[in-house]
Write a protein that holds these residues in place. Structure first.
Motif, PDB file in Angstrom:
ATOM      1  N   LYS A   1       0.826  -1.206   0.000  1.00 55.03           N
ATOM      2  CA  LYS A   1       0.000   0.000   0.000  1.00 55.03           C
ATOM      3  C   LYS A   1       0.858   1.251   0.000  1.00 55.03           C
ATOM      4  CE  LYS A   1      -3.867   2.164   2.457  1.00 55.03           C
ATOM      5  NZ  LYS A   1      -4.798   2.045   3.612  1.00 55.03           N
ATOM      6  N   ALA A   2       1.997   1.189   0.714  1.00 54.35           N
ATOM      7  CA  ALA A   2       2.908   2.340   0.763  1.00 54.35           C
ATOM      8  C   ALA A   2       3.862   2.372  -0.421  1.00 54.35           C
ATOM      9  CB  ALA A   2       3.708   2.306   2.071  1.00 54.35           C
TER      10      ALA A   2
ATOM     11  N   LEU B   1      16.241  -5.021  10.383  1.00 51.45           N
ATOM     12  CA  LEU B   1      15.363  -4.480  11.403  1.00 51.45           C
ATOM     13  C   LEU B   1      14.406  -5.589  11.817  1.00 51.45           C
ATOM     14  CD1 LEU B   1      14.396  -1.090   9.702  1.00 51.45           C
ATOM     15  CD2 LEU B   1      16.264  -1.506  11.308  1.00 51.45           C
ATOM     16  N   LYS B   2      13.787  -5.429  12.957  1.00 46.83           N
ATOM     17  CA  LYS B   2      12.802  -6.403  13.419  1.00 46.83           C
ATOM     18  C   LYS B   2      11.508  -5.691  13.777  1.00 46.83           C
ATOM     19  CE  LYS B   2      15.944  -9.974  15.199  1.00 46.83           C
ATOM     20  NZ  LYS B   2      15.417 -11.079  14.373  1.00 46.83           N
ATOM     21  N   ALA B   3      10.408  -6.419  13.614  1.00 44.34           N
ATOM     22  CA  ALA B   3       9.097  -5.890  13.973  1.00 44.34           C
ATOM     23  C   ALA B   3       8.278  -7.002  14.604  1.00 44.34           C
ATOM     24  CB  ALA B   3       8.390  -5.325  12.737  1.00 44.34           C
ATOM     25  N   ASP B   4       7.271  -6.613  15.362  1.00 42.58           N
ATOM     26  CA  ASP B   4       6.324  -7.565  15.932  1.00 42.58           C
ATOM     27  C   ASP B   4       4.981  -7.375  15.241  1.00 42.58           C
ATOM     28  OD1 ASP B   4       8.072  -8.633  17.845  1.00 42.58           O
ATOM     29  OD2 ASP B   4       7.733  -6.925  19.167  1.00 42.58           O
ATOM     30  N   CYS B   5       4.401  -8.467  14.762  1.00 44.11           N
ATOM     31  CA  CYS B   5       3.102  -8.410  14.095  1.00 44.11           C
ATOM     32  C   CYS B   5       2.289  -9.629  14.509  1.00 44.11           C
ATOM     33  CB  CYS B   5       3.277  -8.367  12.579  1.00 44.11           C
ATOM     34  SG  CYS B   5       1.722  -8.283  11.660  1.00 44.11           S
ATOM     35  N   LEU B   6       1.158  -9.403  15.139  1.00 50.55           N
ATOM     36  CA  LEU B   6       0.271 -10.491  15.567  1.00 50.55           C
ATOM     37  C   LEU B   6       1.013 -11.515  16.423  1.00 50.55           C
ATOM     38  CD1 LEU B   6      -1.722 -11.075  12.254  1.00 50.55           C
ATOM     39  CD2 LEU B   6      -2.414  -9.731  14.234  1.00 50.55           C
ATOM     40  N   GLY B   7       1.952 -11.021  17.227  1.00 48.73           N
ATOM     41  CA  GLY B   7       2.702 -11.919  18.091  1.00 48.73           C
ATOM     42  C   GLY B   7       3.818 -12.663  17.398  1.00 48.73           C
TER      43      GLY B   7
ATOM     44  N   ALA C   1      10.429   1.412   8.178  1.00 47.39           N
ATOM     45  CA  ALA C   1      10.184   1.399   9.617  1.00 47.39           C
ATOM     46  C   ALA C   1       9.084   2.386   9.993  1.00 47.39           C
ATOM     47  CB  ALA C   1      11.474   1.712  10.367  1.00 47.39           C
ATOM     48  N   ALA C   2       9.111   3.571   9.392  1.00 48.79           N
ATOM     49  CA  ALA C   2       8.094   4.573   9.689  1.00 48.79           C
ATOM     50  C   ALA C   2       6.709   4.095   9.260  1.00 48.79           C
ATOM     51  CB  ALA C   2       8.441   5.892   8.994  1.00 48.79           C
ATOM     52  N   THR C   3       6.638   3.467   8.099  1.00 48.97           N
ATOM     53  CA  THR C   3       5.349   2.952   7.614  1.00 48.97           C
ATOM     54  C   THR C   3       4.782   1.901   8.563  1.00 48.97           C
ATOM     55  OG1 THR C   3       5.858   3.390   5.286  1.00 48.97           O
ATOM     56  CG2 THR C   3       4.244   1.668   5.739  1.00 48.97           C
ATOM     57  N   LEU C   4       5.623   0.989   9.008  1.00 52.57           N
ATOM     58  CA  LEU C   4       5.142  -0.066   9.895  1.00 52.57           C
ATOM     59  C   LEU C   4       4.756   0.479  11.262  1.00 52.57           C
ATOM     60  CD1 LEU C   4       7.563  -3.015   9.027  1.00 52.57           C
ATOM     61  CD2 LEU C   4       5.271  -2.536   8.126  1.00 52.57           C
ATOM     62  N   ARG C   5       5.499   1.475  11.743  1.00 47.86           N
ATOM     63  CA  ARG C   5       5.118   2.083  13.023  1.00 47.86           C
ATOM     64  C   ARG C   5       3.774   2.786  12.905  1.00 47.86           C
ATOM     65  NH1 ARG C   5      10.769   3.504  13.608  1.00 47.86           N
ATOM     66  NH2 ARG C   5      10.272   5.551  12.747  1.00 47.86           N
ATOM     67  N   GLU C   6       3.543   3.464  11.784  1.00 46.55           N
ATOM     68  CA  GLU C   6       2.254   4.121  11.566  1.00 46.55           C
ATOM     69  C   GLU C   6       1.114   3.099  11.524  1.00 46.55           C
ATOM     70  OE1 GLU C   6       2.691   6.350   8.019  1.00 46.55           O
ATOM     71  OE2 GLU C   6       4.066   7.843   8.899  1.00 46.55           O
ATOM     72  N   ALA C   7       1.426   1.879  11.095  1.00 49.65           N
ATOM     73  CA  ALA C   7       0.413   0.814  11.054  1.00 49.65           C
ATOM     74  C   ALA C   7       0.217   0.164  12.420  1.00 49.65           C
ATOM     75  CB  ALA C   7       0.809  -0.235  10.024  1.00 49.65           C
ATOM     76  N   GLY C   8       0.944   0.630  13.441  1.00 48.83           N
ATOM     77  CA  GLY C   8       0.759   0.116  14.795  1.00 48.83           C
ATOM     78  C   GLY C   8       1.724  -0.962  15.207  1.00 48.83           C
ATOM     79  N   LEU C   9       2.752  -1.239  14.394  1.00 48.25           N
ATOM     80  CA  LEU C   9       3.726  -2.274  14.729  1.00 48.25           C
ATOM     81  C   LEU C   9       4.905  -1.659  15.472  1.00 48.25           C
ATOM     82  CD1 LEU C   9       2.027  -3.607  12.436  1.00 48.25           C
ATOM     83  CD2 LEU C   9       4.097  -4.818  11.763  1.00 48.25           C
TER      84      LEU C   9
END
Length: 234
Positions: free
Chosen positions: A58-59, A116-122, A97-105
Motif C-alpha cells: 500500500k505504501a 530491522l525487526k518488527a512484531d506483528c500479531l505476536g 520502519a516509519a510505515t510499519l510504526r504508523e500501522a501500529g507495529l
C-alpha cells in the motif's frame, strides 16, 4: 532467515539510522488479543506475512518476501519457521520502519546490523537489507515475482535467489545442509543451477552441498571442464 553474526562485519550501514530504543527503555509489544490470533502457528506466521506485505504494498515500498514463507509461496510445504522474512533496500529502511510504526507495529534494531525487526500479531518479522553479506539491490527485488501468499499477492524472491542467499551464508561456523536440503529438493525444477554453480560453486561449503545433491540425484552432475588441446588446431 538467519545469518551467522560472527562472520559478519560490524558497523552501521549507510542509509539506515539507529532505531534501537534508548538505554533502559523496554520495547513495547503490541500484540493482538489472544482470541484474535490463529491457533495454528503456521497460520499465525502467514497472517503476519500477509499483514506486513499488504502494508508495504500500500505504501509502494520496494520489497520481496523471503525465507520459509517464500518457499511456501513457490510451492513448498506449509512447515514454516519461527519468523517472517522480507528483503528491503538499505536506503528504504527508515521509510519502511516509519510505515510499519504508523500501522501500529513495534519496529526496532537488534544487535545484528543487517536487518530491522518488527512484531506483528505476536510473530517476529525480519526486514533484511543485507542478504548473505551483500546489500539488497533493486536488481534483486526486480527479479521477484508476484505470487499468492494465502490469497494475498506480493513480490516473492525467485527460487534461485532464495537458494543463493542460503548457500552464500554457509561457513565453517554455520553449515546446516539439513535445513537447506528440503528447499533444494522442493524447488529444484525452478532453480537455475548453472547460475548457482557459477556464483557459489568455487566456495568449499556450497561445492560440498552440490556434491550431496548430485549423489542424491536431486541435480545432475556438473559437466567436465572444457579443455584445450595442446596440439592446437589441425
Amino acid at each position: 532467515m538467519r545469518q551467522p553474526a560472527d562472520d559478519h562485519a560490524t558497523g552501521r550501514r549507510a542509509g539506515v539510522s539507529e532505531l534501537r530504543p534508548s538505554d533502559g527503555e523496554r520495547v513495547p509489544r503490541r500484540e493482538a488479543p489472544h482470541e484474535d490470533l490463529p491457533l495454528d502457528r503456521n497460520q499465525a506466521i502467514l497472517q503476519a506475512a500477509k499483514q506486513v506485505g499488504s502494508t508495504l504494498k500500500k505504501a509502494e515500498h520496494p520489497f520481496a518476501l523471503a525465507g520459509s514463507v517464500a518457499v511456501y509461496a513457490h510451492g513448498g510445504t506449509q512447515n514454516l519457521q519461527h519468523d517472517v522474512d522480507f528483503c528491503i533496500r538499505p536506503e528504504d529502511a527508515d521509510a519502511v520502519a516509519a510505515t510499519l510504526r504508523e500501522a501500529g507495529l513495534t519496529v526496532y534494531t537488534p544487535p545484528e546490523d543487517w536487518l530491522l525487526k518488527a512484531d506483528c500479531l505476536g510473530q517476529q518479522v525480519d526486514l533484511i537489507f543485507e542478504l548473505a553479506h551483500e546489500p539488497v539491490t533493486t536488481a534483486l527485488l526486480e527479479r521477484a515475482r508476484d505470487l499468492s501468499v494465502d490469497s494475498v499477492l506480493m513480490p516473492v524472491l525467485s527460487p534461485t535467489d532464495l537458494l543463493r542467499g542460503l548457500l552464500a551464508a554457509f561457513s565453517e561456523h554455520h553449515c546446516d545442509f539439513g535445513a537447506v536440503l528440503p528447499i533444494a529438493r522442493t524447488l529444484r525444477e525452478k532453480i537455475d543451477w548453472a547460475a548457482l554453480r557459477r556464483d557459489c560453486g568455487d566456495d568449499p561449503m556450497p561445492a560440498a552441498f552440490f556434491f550431496i545433491l548430485e549423489r542424491l540425484e536431486i541435480i545432475p552432475p556438473a559437466g567436465p571442464p572444457a579443455t584445450v588441446s595442446k596440439e592446437g588446431p589441425r
